[in-house]
Design a protein around this motif. Structure first.
Motif: not given
Length: 498
Positions: A142-159
């Motif tokens: 069982s091996v793990h590989e990167p997904i590739g390009v990913v996205g992150a959307i973060t909030p204003w209250n705890s940058p």
């Protein structure tokens, strides 16, 4: 220290490892203590986002990153952590200007980001793939590989803390990341991009694109080359993003809103409970998804305890986020204050009694800022709008309860399921109630404490998926099974003989 002319970003965006002017709508950062403008710059356009994703795809496919050994990637994460740590004073001042949070809180958020990058560097070096149990003449893994390009959307209250919570494991897993911070608090994410760039992360693996959600947020979710999304923000937006991700069959994690119950039993240490409840709802000016905004107090101590809590609330120091000793700072902006005030007026209309607060602060220090008094409301039933919807401000509703079964039923009578606080000296009872309350996090005789090693997330309208902890790395990877023949013989089904 509020004059930060020489410490503000230069207004350029980090587009696939290149500092460029944005082509989207202007973004203005405002200091909510006095309404003064920090800076205005152009946010990202859809074309900026397309360019960032193309660069990310090329950078992630480059063997220099794709084949980099885990301990080498961990070195980069450690350098990022060192860069954040060296810049904590600058980051905390910048974030206080951008969000109105106290320097004490913004310094703690920056320190949290340091710990997050170091933790996932360690997780990366100690997360092994596995040989699975043999079931035939073949070796299995069982091996793990990167997904590739990913996205992150973060909030204003705890940058920076929220940014690091997504960036660190995503980069550790071998991905390229496109980060969209909130347009209400964009400055610290751009500062983080500078630190990451200087730490030597290969160009293209990180983009920081503050911009309109309808452009950049939608692009990140819809783009064919984005393989996973992590979002922290409002429940309505989370539902919409979840639908978009579902159409792509793309994994998504959603850390959304909350209306978290805190429960005080009659045997609780009342001083301990008062302090924890104040911190749980009024720190961050109540602008926290896990804020303990519904307080249930056992009827036998209700009057005495609530009186003590009101007295302590009135003594909180509200003021300039840069001043020593400030406990409650202004809200993020005047627009958000008006939204919170509308809930307070709604509570009055529902028959609620304002025990303290409920209005703006006035005077030379407060008149231009987005200040609102810490507010406690009583006399409402648990099904009142004020008790059901997330207010995201310094507003606490208090309700009595009679029995353990009663408070469990009331605590769970809400669509959210993010957090819960329990105050009692009876540990078996705390354990029972903590297990019965629907919540992703339960605190016993404390509140709003966090560890990067412990999973975090919500249930119901509070979201899906978990972040943090050792498994927080694996959610940013694809799992693959590999079979390797050990017999050297043709499969008998084919009838081939040697």
């Amino acid at each position: 220290m509020k004059d930060m002319t020489n410490e503000l970003p230069d207004g350029r965006l980090f587009v696939g490892g290149v500092w460029e002017e944005g082509h989207g709508a202007p973004i203005t950062s405002v200091f909510s203590h006095d309404g003064s403008e920090n800076m205005t710059f152009n946010g990202a356009s859809r074309e900026d986002g397309e360019r960032a994703i193309a660069r990310a795809k090329a950078a992630q496919a480059d063997p220099a990153w794709r084949d980099m050994l885990p301990h080498e990637r961990a070195k980069i994460l450690h350098r990022i952590a060192d860069g954040i740590e060296a810049n904590i004073p600058r980051i905390s001042r910048l974030q206080s200007r951008d969000t109105g949070k106290t320097l004490t809180e913004t310094a703690a958020l920056a320190a949290s980001a340091v710990g997050t990058f170091r933790y996932f560097a360690a997780v990366l070096e100690t997360s092994d793939d596995a040989l699975t149990t043999r079931r035939g003449g073949f070796l299995t893994a069982s091996v793990h590989e990167p997904i590739g390009v990913v996205g992150a959307i973060t909030p204003w209250n705890s940058p920076i803390a929220s940014d690091a919570q997504k960036l660190a494991p995503a980069l550790a897993a071998g991905n390229a990341v496109v980060l969209k911070p909130s347009s209400w608090s964009p400055l610290v994410a751009l500062e983080l991009a500078r630190i990451v760039d200087e730490a030597g992360l290969p160009k293209g693996l990180l983009s920081v694109l503050p911009g309109a959600g309808r452009e950049i947020g939608n692009l990140i979710v819809e783009h064919a080359d984005i393989g996973r999304i992590a979002f922290t923000g409002g429940t309505d937006t989370g539902r919409r993003l979840g639908e978009q991700a579902g159409r792509k069959l793309m994994p998504i994690s959603l850390e959304l809103g909350g209306k978290s119950p805190t429960i005080v039993f009659e045997d609780a240490d009342q001083d301990l409970a008062v302090a924890g409840i104040l911190f749980g709802i009024f720190s961050s000016s109540g602008q926290s998804c896990i804020a303990g905004s519904r307080l249930f107090v056992q009827r036998s101590i209700y009057d005495v305890f609530v009186a003590k809590l009101v007295e302590a609330t009135k003594a909180l120091r509200v003021g300039d986020p840069f001043a020593d000793g400030t406990q409650v700072a202004p809200l993020i902006n005047h627009e958000h204050r008006e939204a919170v005030e509308a809930y307070i007026e709604g509570a009055r209309g529902e028959g609620g009694e304002i025990l303290c607060g409920g209005k703006r602060l006035s005077g030379a220090e407060y008149d231009k800022g987005a200040y609102l008094e810490p507010t406690i409301i009583a006399g409402l039933p648990n099904d009142a709008k004020t008790c059901r919807e997330e207010i995201f401000g310094p507003v606490l509703v208090v309700l009595p309860f009679d029995t353990e079964e009663d408070v469990i039923a009331q605590g769970n009578d809400n669509e959210y399921g993010l957090a819960c606080g329990i105050w009692t000296r009876d540990f078996p009872r705390a354990w029972r109630v903590g297990g019965a309350i629907r919540a992703g996090t339960v605190w016993i005789n404390t509140y709003k404490q966090f560890s990067i090693s412990t999973p975090f997330g919500g249930d119901g309208a509070s979201g899906i998926g978990r972040e943090k902890g050792r498994e927080g790395l694996r959610v940013w990877q694809r799992q693959k099974g590999i079979y390797c023949d050990l017999t050297g013989q043709p499969h008998p089904w084919a009838g081939v003989t040697r």
